[in-house]
Motif scaffolding. Structure first.
Motif, PDB file in Angstrom:
ATOM      1  N   LEU A  84      11.015  -6.473  47.857  1.00  0.00           N
ATOM      2  CA  LEU A  84      11.950  -5.737  48.711  1.00  0.00           C
ATOM      3  C   LEU A  84      11.829  -4.231  48.495  1.00  0.00           C
ATOM      4  CD1 LEU A  84      14.071  -6.150  50.862  1.00  0.00           C
ATOM      5  CD2 LEU A  84      15.789  -6.304  49.053  1.00  0.00           C
ATOM      6  N   GLU A  85      11.640  -3.811  47.252  1.00  0.00           N
ATOM      7  CA  GLU A  85      11.472  -2.376  46.970  1.00  0.00           C
ATOM      8  C   GLU A  85      10.223  -1.834  47.644  1.00  0.00           C
ATOM      9  OE1 GLU A  85      11.515  -2.231  42.711  1.00  0.00           O
ATOM     10  OE2 GLU A  85      13.698  -2.200  42.628  1.00  0.00           O
ATOM     11  N   ILE A  86       9.136  -2.601  47.612  1.00  0.00           N
ATOM     12  CA  ILE A  86       7.892  -2.161  48.253  1.00  0.00           C
ATOM     13  C   ILE A  86       8.092  -2.092  49.769  1.00  0.00           C
ATOM     14  CG2 ILE A  86       5.493  -2.802  48.728  1.00  0.00           C
ATOM     15  CD1 ILE A  86       5.499  -4.010  45.834  1.00  0.00           C
ATOM     16  N   ALA A  87       8.722  -3.116  50.336  1.00  0.00           N
ATOM     17  CA  ALA A  87       8.971  -3.115  51.787  1.00  0.00           C
ATOM     18  C   ALA A  87       9.855  -1.932  52.178  1.00  0.00           C
ATOM     19  CB  ALA A  87       9.616  -4.434  52.204  1.00  0.00           C
ATOM     20  N   HIS A  88      10.882  -1.667  51.375  1.00  0.00           N
ATOM     21  CA  HIS A  88      11.790  -0.556  51.684  1.00  0.00           C
ATOM     22  C   HIS A  88      11.100   0.799  51.555  1.00  0.00           C
ATOM     23  CE1 HIS A  88      15.811  -2.879  51.146  1.00  0.00           C
ATOM     24  NE2 HIS A  88      15.167  -3.194  52.245  1.00  0.00           N
ATOM     25  N   TRP A  89      10.053   0.871  50.779  1.00  0.00           N
ATOM     26  CA  TRP A  89       9.300   2.120  50.668  1.00  0.00           C
ATOM     27  C   TRP A  89       8.726   2.498  52.037  1.00  0.00           C
ATOM     28  CZ3 TRP A  89       8.800   6.222  47.839  1.00  0.00           C
ATOM     29  CH2 TRP A  89       7.674   7.030  47.972  1.00  0.00           C
ATOM     30  N   HIS A  90       8.291   1.485  52.784  1.00  0.00           N
ATOM     31  CA  HIS A  90       7.705   1.718  54.101  1.00  0.00           C
ATOM     32  C   HIS A  90       8.742   1.647  55.225  1.00  0.00           C
ATOM     33  CE1 HIS A  90       3.652   1.602  52.466  1.00  0.00           C
ATOM     34  NE2 HIS A  90       4.020   0.539  51.782  1.00  0.00           N
ATOM     35  N   TRP A  91       9.631   0.656  55.137  1.00  0.00           N
ATOM     36  CA  TRP A  91      10.627   0.410  56.181  1.00  0.00           C
ATOM     37  C   TRP A  91      11.979   0.197  55.508  1.00  0.00           C
ATOM     38  CZ3 TRP A  91       6.175  -2.705  55.781  1.00  0.00           C
ATOM     39  CH2 TRP A  91       5.151  -2.367  56.664  1.00  0.00           C
ATOM     40  N   PRO A  92      12.845   1.193  55.461  1.00  0.00           N
ATOM     41  CA  PRO A  92      14.125   1.076  54.756  1.00  0.00           C
ATOM     42  C   PRO A  92      15.016  -0.070  55.243  1.00  0.00           C
ATOM     43  CG  PRO A  92      13.682   3.367  55.274  1.00  0.00           C
ATOM     44  CD  PRO A  92      12.633   2.555  55.973  1.00  0.00           C
ATOM     45  N   ASP A  93      14.832  -0.526  56.462  1.00  0.00           N
ATOM     46  CA  ASP A  93      15.668  -1.608  56.982  1.00  0.00           C
ATOM     47  C   ASP A  93      14.989  -2.983  56.927  1.00  0.00           C
ATOM     48  OD1 ASP A  93      13.746  -0.903  58.879  1.00  0.00           O
ATOM     49  OD2 ASP A  93      15.043  -1.364  60.577  1.00  0.00           O
ATOM     50  N   ALA A  94      13.880  -3.090  56.213  1.00  0.00           N
ATOM     51  CA  ALA A  94      13.106  -4.340  56.173  1.00  0.00           C
ATOM     52  C   ALA A  94      13.741  -5.375  55.256  1.00  0.00           C
ATOM     53  CB  ALA A  94      11.683  -4.057  55.712  1.00  0.00           C
ATOM     54  N   GLY A  95      13.410  -6.618  55.532  1.00  0.00           N
ATOM     55  CA  GLY A  95      13.774  -7.735  54.671  1.00  0.00           C
ATOM     56  C   GLY A  95      12.504  -8.449  54.241  1.00  0.00           C
ATOM     57  N   VAL A  96      12.583  -9.277  53.203  1.00  0.00           N
ATOM     58  CA  VAL A  96      11.425 -10.047  52.752  1.00  0.00           C
ATOM     59  C   VAL A  96      11.828 -11.495  52.534  1.00  0.00           C
ATOM     60  CG1 VAL A  96      10.247  -8.095  51.655  1.00  0.00           C
ATOM     61  CG2 VAL A  96      11.796  -9.490  50.307  1.00  0.00           C
ATOM     62  N   THR A  97      10.895 -12.397  52.811  1.00  0.00           N
ATOM     63  CA  THR A  97      11.075 -13.810  52.515  1.00  0.00           C
ATOM     64  C   THR A  97       9.773 -14.328  51.921  1.00  0.00           C
ATOM     65  OG1 THR A  97      10.417 -14.418  54.762  1.00  0.00           O
ATOM     66  CG2 THR A  97      12.775 -14.263  54.337  1.00  0.00           C
TER      67      THR A  97
END
Length: 118
Positions: A84-97
């Protein structure tokens, strides 16, 4: 996360423990000050990273925005928090599954089950 890990995250750096070493990425974000911080706080960083050891680590994550898959992240095993931290680095509103092996929907054949030519 602890104060030492938070410091690195504020500088756009992610850390992992490899034995008694700290591995940081991306290298492009490293400054002399951050390098010195990692050297000085190595034991503190190792302790904070060890606290996260009980979390399951997976190699494949689906990144979503507004409920739609935008990409997949595949690499070294990481926890949900790290993904989630990596995803938020690129897209602050992203989610991960997590992506389990049975959830693959790509059209690529399973090359591991191919019978070799005789």
């Amino acid at each position: 996360m602890g104060a030492a890990i938070d410091f690195l995250h504020r500088h756009g750096i992610f850390a992992k423990a490899k034995g008694e070493r700290i591995v940081v990425s991306p290298k492009s974000q490293l400054t002399d000050d951050v390098r010195q911080f990692v050297r000085t706080h190595r034991l503190e960083l190792l302790a904070e990273l060890a606290e996260n050891d009980q979390a399951p680590r997976l190699v494949a994550w689906r990144i979503t925005r507004n409920g739609k898959t935008i990409c997949m992240m595949i690499g070294e095993p990481i926890t949900n928090v790290e993904a989630l931290e990596i995803a938020h680095w690129h897209w602050p509103d992203a989610g991960v599954t997590p992506i389990a092996a049975a959830q693959r929907t790509d059209p690529l054949p399973n090359l591991w089950n191919v019978t070799p030519p005789a």
